[in-house]
Design an enzyme around this catalytic site. Sequence first.
Site, PDB file in Angstrom:
ATOM      1  N   ARG A 195      14.690  -0.274   0.983  1.00 33.59           N
ATOM      2  CA  ARG A 195      14.888  -1.506   1.749  1.00 33.59           C
ATOM      3  C   ARG A 195      15.418  -2.585   0.818  1.00 33.59           C
ATOM      4  O   ARG A 195      14.976  -2.685  -0.333  1.00 33.59           O
ATOM      5  CB  ARG A 195      13.531  -1.888   2.334  1.00 33.59           C
ATOM      6  CG  ARG A 195      13.422  -3.273   2.900  1.00 33.59           C
ATOM      7  CD  ARG A 195      12.259  -3.365   3.853  1.00 33.59           C
ATOM      8  NE  ARG A 195      10.983  -3.593   3.179  1.00 33.59           N
ATOM      9  CZ  ARG A 195       9.825  -3.750   3.834  1.00 33.59           C
ATOM     10  NH1 ARG A 195       9.786  -3.675   5.145  1.00 33.59           N
ATOM     11  NH2 ARG A 195       8.713  -3.953   3.181  1.00 33.59           N
TER      12      ARG A 195
ATOM     13  N   GLY B 137       0.813  -1.217   0.000  1.00 29.41           N
ATOM     14  CA  GLY B 137       0.000   0.000   0.000  1.00 29.41           C
ATOM     15  C   GLY B 137       0.839   1.256   0.000  1.00 29.41           C
ATOM     16  O   GLY B 137       0.336   2.357  -0.214  1.00 29.41           O
TER      17      GLY B 137
ATOM     18  N   ASP C 152       1.493 -11.419   7.157  1.00 26.23           N
ATOM     19  CA  ASP C 152       2.052 -10.624   6.057  1.00 26.23           C
ATOM     20  C   ASP C 152       3.416 -10.054   6.439  1.00 26.23           C
ATOM     21  O   ASP C 152       4.118  -9.520   5.573  1.00 26.23           O
ATOM     22  CB  ASP C 152       1.098  -9.490   5.656  1.00 26.23           C
ATOM     23  CG  ASP C 152       0.677  -8.645   6.848  1.00 26.23           C
ATOM     24  OD1 ASP C 152       0.123  -9.212   7.803  1.00 26.23           O
ATOM     25  OD2 ASP C 152       0.910  -7.430   6.829  1.00 26.23           O
TER      26      ASP C 152
END
Length: 493
Positions: free
Chosen positions: A182, A98, A258
Amino acid sequence: MTHGSRRNRPVAGWKFDNSYARLPEVLFVRLYPVPVPAPKVVVFNTPLARFLGLNPDAFEGDEGAAVFSGNRIPEGAEPLAQAYAGHQFGAFTMLGDGRAILLGEQVTPLGERYDIQLKGSGRTPFSRRGDGRAALGPMLREYIISEALHALGIPTTRSLAVAVTGEPVFRETALQGAVLTRTAASHIRVGTFEYAAMRGKPEELRNLADYTIRRHFPELAAAGNPYLGLLGAVMERQASLVARWLQVGFIHGVMNTDNMALSGETIDYGPCAFMDAYDPGTVFSSIDLHGRYAYERQPQIAHWNLARFAETLLPLINPNPPEAVAMATSAVSGFADAFRRHWLAGMRAKLGLVNQEADDRSLVEELLDCMHRHKADFTNTFRDLASGPPLEASLFQSPDFKHWFERWQARLKRQPETREEVGRRMNACNPAVIPRNHRVEEALAAAVERADYSVMEKLLGVLSRPYQEPPEESGYHLPPPPLVQPYRTFCGT
Ligand code: AMP
Ligand code: MG
């Protein structure tokens, strides 16, 4: 920027090979990050860049700002947002990136493959009601803690850069926006499998499973039942990972399915934090009201998450549903033993035990109970034991500790290593410094409130050598002064 300086810019070193983008299109959505007005890199991880095969000089100034904010897509990248689902605090939800964009997979000079992902890069079709953005504080916090875990030798995603966007994000107040770059062995989660399984198309699921095996467990491809093998291999890595967390006092804080990576890396640094005084019930996250993700519950939660993973694999494990359930259940029931094995091996090492005795578990538990009763600092107790206990600390004065200490001394005599050798081994696996919450907060405050990154840089330097004693006067090894309020963490969304 002049044409000349552009031409003279050193080659960045990108070498993308985006295998995820070749999977069935239902697993992702191709899209670009949303541009930001005034990007600037505030932290950059030079050693990690070199490890990835990137040239740090190529990212000086505007180029780094453009790339690490998502304003410029590096050559060879194929930006996409991944689809996934997940159980959040036990409830199933459809999710997906998201507020993140996967640029692709960088192939390093060693031939290893790492996802390069921008976090805080703008809205995607999975944003639901979110703004797709991230605030500077939480991105710097992820940078510090993920790099600390890496230096401790614990598998984790890492942080390559943080760029401020020049745009506010609105939470309870207006905050500075930021993008974190990341890196990860992959971003395949238990939730990715939950998403694929929920679609009910066995070929899609098989495709994802075969891909995961090729990418992370290639040795399983030739196994009799590679999908049962996948379950076992993921379980083994999680058992090892969670044991490593417990051994440094790390509390992940939001172990939703998740947020569990099949690679076995620690992922998602939201409300995580390290514990100071040993208390197995420690919870930092402000939203974890019932302690679902408390320190001592982490193995059970990993086990629960693995059961959700096993459920997704059933149609691949065996076409006969009752047989599939029996096989998966039997595999998952091995988690507790696997975890105990990893945990005990790590705790033996923390106490300098080189050989094995049947009573070792009870020796470790007696010490932990004693530390709990005396609110002993988790990190420093093991470090102090390595050098012989300081006589003044209350823990070391208490009769219950003295009893334990004699038991441990007697135990050490039943192995050939000298006391010096034991101390040396203990110091090599018991950190002298962890990212103490009060020191992390101090570094974040300087960076966010005064744009002073020197406090964070110093902290990062010490955390990059966690087994080395920091200078006594630096205080990095000290527990926090007594707190008025217990430390609380937030998801940072
Ligand atoms: P997390 O709690 O970080 O694991 O996030 C859970 C889900 O919420 C993921 O799908 C995230 O992508 C999504 N999410 C978190 N923060 C935001 C945000 N500010 N905007 C859009 N989506 C978000
Ligand atoms: Mg997450």
